[in-house]
Each structure stands twice: as C-alpha cells, then as structure tokens.
Design an enzyme around this catalytic site. Structure first.
Site, PDB file in Angstrom:
ATOM      1  N   GLN A   1       0.838  -1.204   0.000  1.00 30.23           N
ATOM      2  CA  GLN A   1       0.000   0.000   0.000  1.00 30.23           C
ATOM      3  C   GLN A   1       0.869   1.248   0.000  1.00 30.23           C
ATOM      4  OE1 GLN A   1      -2.062   1.512   3.621  1.00 30.23           O
ATOM      5  NE2 GLN A   1      -3.966   1.015   2.566  1.00 30.23           N
TER       6      GLN A   1
ATOM      7  N   CYS B   1      -6.359   7.542   5.736  1.00 31.61           N
ATOM      8  CA  CYS B   1      -5.692   7.966   6.965  1.00 31.61           C
ATOM      9  C   CYS B   1      -6.314   9.272   7.484  1.00 31.61           C
ATOM     10  CB  CYS B   1      -4.194   8.133   6.716  1.00 31.61           C
ATOM     11  SG  CYS B   1      -3.308   8.488   8.246  1.00 31.61           S
TER      12      CYS B   1
ATOM     13  N   LYS C   1      -8.203   2.023  -0.859  1.00 29.73           N
ATOM     14  CA  LYS C   1      -8.764   1.859   0.488  1.00 29.73           C
ATOM     15  C   LYS C   1      -9.061   3.254   0.988  1.00 29.73           C
ATOM     16  CE  LYS C   1      -8.146  -0.048   5.029  1.00 29.73           C
ATOM     17  NZ  LYS C   1      -7.860   1.173   5.808  1.00 29.73           N
TER      18      LYS C   1
ATOM     19  N   HIS D   1     -13.693   2.038   4.545  1.00 31.66           N
ATOM     20  CA  HIS D   1     -13.868   2.096   5.990  1.00 31.66           C
ATOM     21  C   HIS D   1     -15.021   3.065   6.233  1.00 31.66           C
ATOM     22  CE1 HIS D   1     -12.069   3.549  10.097  1.00 31.66           C
ATOM     23  NE2 HIS D   1     -13.222   2.935  10.228  1.00 31.66           N
TER      24      HIS D   1
ATOM     25  N   ARG E   1      -8.505  -3.811  13.586  1.00 32.65           N
ATOM     26  CA  ARG E   1      -8.255  -3.927  15.024  1.00 32.65           C
ATOM     27  C   ARG E   1      -8.861  -5.194  15.616  1.00 32.65           C
ATOM     28  NH1 ARG E   1     -10.896   1.647  16.160  1.00 32.65           N
ATOM     29  NH2 ARG E   1     -12.190   0.715  14.516  1.00 32.65           N
TER      30      ARG E   1
END
Ligand SMILES: Cc1cc2nc3c(=O)[nH]c(=O)nc-3n(C[C@H](O)[C@H](O)[C@H](O)COP(=O)(O)O)c2cc1C
Length: 318
Positions: free
Chosen positions: A66, A96, A135, A164, A221
């Site tokens: 990535q 991010c 992503k 996400h 996570r």
C-alpha cells in the site's frame, strides 16, 4: 457464500513478523495488506518498508502493498519499486485520518479532491501496468464526498474499493455509518469491500446480512484483539478452540522473540508489546486489569511474569 477476509493494515502492528505468526497460528485471512509506504518528500524507500515487503519475508502469504501519497510521480516511483519485488497490485490509501496527513492533502484529506485523484490514477494507468485498488473512508468532513469522487474512480479499471465506513474527522471514534455506506454500494461500478468495526462473529453476521451483495470484508483492530475471529467467521462458529490460550501463548512468544531481536533495548520492546496488549486485553476476561498489569511491568522479567499470570487466569477461567 464463504466470505473473503482481508487483513486491514495497521501501521506499527501488522508488519511481516505479525502477519507470518498470525497466519501460522490462527489462519482465516485470505490476503494481507501491508501498512502504507510513505516517502516524505524523498524518492527513497525506508529500510523498514523494504524489510516489510521483501519477498523472503513474505514467502507463505498473499500480500498487497500500500502507498499513501497525493503525488503522481511518487505513486509511480512506488509502483516501480513494488513491481521490482514481484507484486502486481498496489493499494492506495485515501483513508488515513491524522491531521498531519490530511492537512497536507493526503489520506482522507484527499477524498474531496477528485481532480487530484484523477491526476494520480491517470499517470499510474498511463505509465504502468500495475493493478490499482483503493482503500478509503467516505470523506473527511462528510460522507457525501466519496459520491462526488466515484465518477472519477469509475473511469479506471480499479480492482476494488475498500471502504472504511467512517469519515476522517471521526478519527477512530463514534460508530460506523452504515446508512452512508449503503449509498456507496449502488453509486459506483466498482467492487466494494466493507471495512470497519468487525469485532465479533455477531458483528460480522449483521454487516454481511445487511450488505448481502458484498463478499469481501476487511478486519483491522478486531483481528489483533481477537486473532481467532477470522477463522471463527470462516467456520461460522462462535466457539473458540479448547486450547485457545495455549495457541495464543505460542503466538505471543513468537512475536515477542522476533520484536525483541529486532528492537534494541528494553524500552522499545516494552512499548511494542504494550501497543499489542491494548488490543489483546480487550478479549481477556478483565480488559482493564490485564492492560494495567502489562503497563506496570517495567522490565522483561516482570513482563514475562505479568503475561504468565494473565494467561494462567484465562486458561483457568476463560
Ligand atoms: C494504529 C492504526 C494504524 C493504521 N494503519 C493503517 C495503514 O497503514 N493503512 C491503512 O489503510 N489503514 C490503516 N489503519 C486503518 C485500519 O486498517 C482500518 O481501516 C480501521 O482501523 C477500521 O477497521 P477496523 O474497525 O476493522 O479496525 C490503521 C488503524 C490504526 C488504528
């Protein structure tokens, strides 16, 4: 339909040492994304990224590298680098959330800039034959930003877009926004992967039931907190193996030994393992007590004693 499960990258956690040990002891993940490469102004790949992607360190796993950048030349530089190692896909991080990143127009701070996204994708597709996947979050300020970006993304033969289901402004707080994610499902021609808060078999079932057209799910996570989660999802069970904590103990010792060899001195290894225990503790019977015991352990012997005690307790009562 058996779901495809992908390990969502966590910088500082899911490097090759973690990935290899994870795969050996727990399994259940089809493909691992490596944490992002960031060049920080120079056309140089840092040593730690080189180690992480080196084929000899990833010989038994399916890995996708990535990159995080907003610069077409940097993107192409990283494309050439990963291709030189034999990879044929590069994943682009537009997720991010950290202000240092987003303020410089990268990560989720770039989602609202479709023209810049176009520049990078144009160069990548014109000047290389790499397969690009994305992503991303749904936006930085609001979850509609991604809807304005889809027409640009739809121009390119992207392999997939992993989303996400949060916005950058949220960091990692607050719930995922499944209503906003639902709007994405029909708004692009690309294949979507779901990512965010898959922390249990139950959570996975609810999400996969709601988005029944999706068959790819990324776990970040949740996979560190409960390394058995991917294999339990795959086997459609909420039952842990009988020797759950014995397996975990071997896994723990494997990564401890490797990080201890790599990091010099007692403080870095202590910090490294504390980072992991912030997640590991979540699935012990008393998360607060577990993490407190780890934090209190000031040297390697005390750390060993604390881990032994935690695992003994879990084996007895878990
Ligand atoms: C400490 C930390 C580091 C992360 N590093 C990366 C990264 O390098 N690349 C990336 O795409 N996402 C990164 N993420 C985001 C995760 O991959 C994932 O998208 C996010 O945590 C939501 O999924 P989860 O709820 O399953 O964890 C990071 C998240 C955390 C908490």
């Amino acid at each position: 339909m058996t779901p495809v499960l992908l390990s969502s990258p966590l910088q500082g956690f899911t490097d090759f040492r973690f990935r290899n040990a994870f795969h050996h002891y727990f399994g259940g993940i089809d493909t691992f994304y490596a944490p992002y490469i960031r060049l920080q102004g120079k056309m140089v790949i840092k040593n730690s990224y080189q180690l992480d992607l080196a084929p000899e360190n990833n010989s038994t796993l399916d890995i996708i590298p990535q990159v995080m950048t907003n610069d077409p030349d940097e993107f192409l530089f990283v494309v050439k680098y990963v291709q030189s190692l034999g990879y044929n896909e590069l994943n682009w991080n537009l997720g991010c959330p950290y202000p240092m990143v987003t303020k410089s127009g990268m990560g989720s701070g770039m989602i609202c800039q479709p023209a810049k996204i176009d520049d990078v994708l144009h160069k990548a597709h014109n000047e290389s034959d790499i397969v690009v996947s994305m992503k991303m979050r749904m936006g930085y300020e609001n979850p509609e930003e991604i809807l304005d970006t889809f027409p640009i993304l739809d121009k390119y033969p992207l392999k997939n877009i992993a989303i996400h289901a949060r916005i950058g402004k949220q960091l990692y707080k607050g719930p995922v926004d499944l209503d906003a994610f639902e709007k994405c499902v029909t708004a692009t021609k690309h294949k979507l992967y779901y990512n965010g808060d898959i922390t249990s078999v139950k959570a996975f079932k609810e999400i996969s039931k709601r988005f029944s057209t999706l068959d790819h799910f990324m776990i970040g996570r949740g996979l560190i907190a409960d390394p058995f989660l991917p294999s339990m999802i795959k086997n459609n069970t909420e039952e842990y193996p009988k020797n759950r904590w014995e397996i975990f103990s071997e896994f723990h010792d494997t990564i401890y030994q490797q990080y201890d060899e790599y990091l010099s001195g007692p403080t870095p290894i202590k910090m490294k393992m504390q980072g992991f225990w912030q997640y590991f503790a979540e699935t012990t019977s008393n998360p607060h007590k577990t993490f407190k015991a780890i934090k209190k352990a000031q040297n390697p012997q005390k750390y060993r004693q604390a881990v032994d005690k935690i695992l003994r307790t879990e084996m007895e009562f878990g």
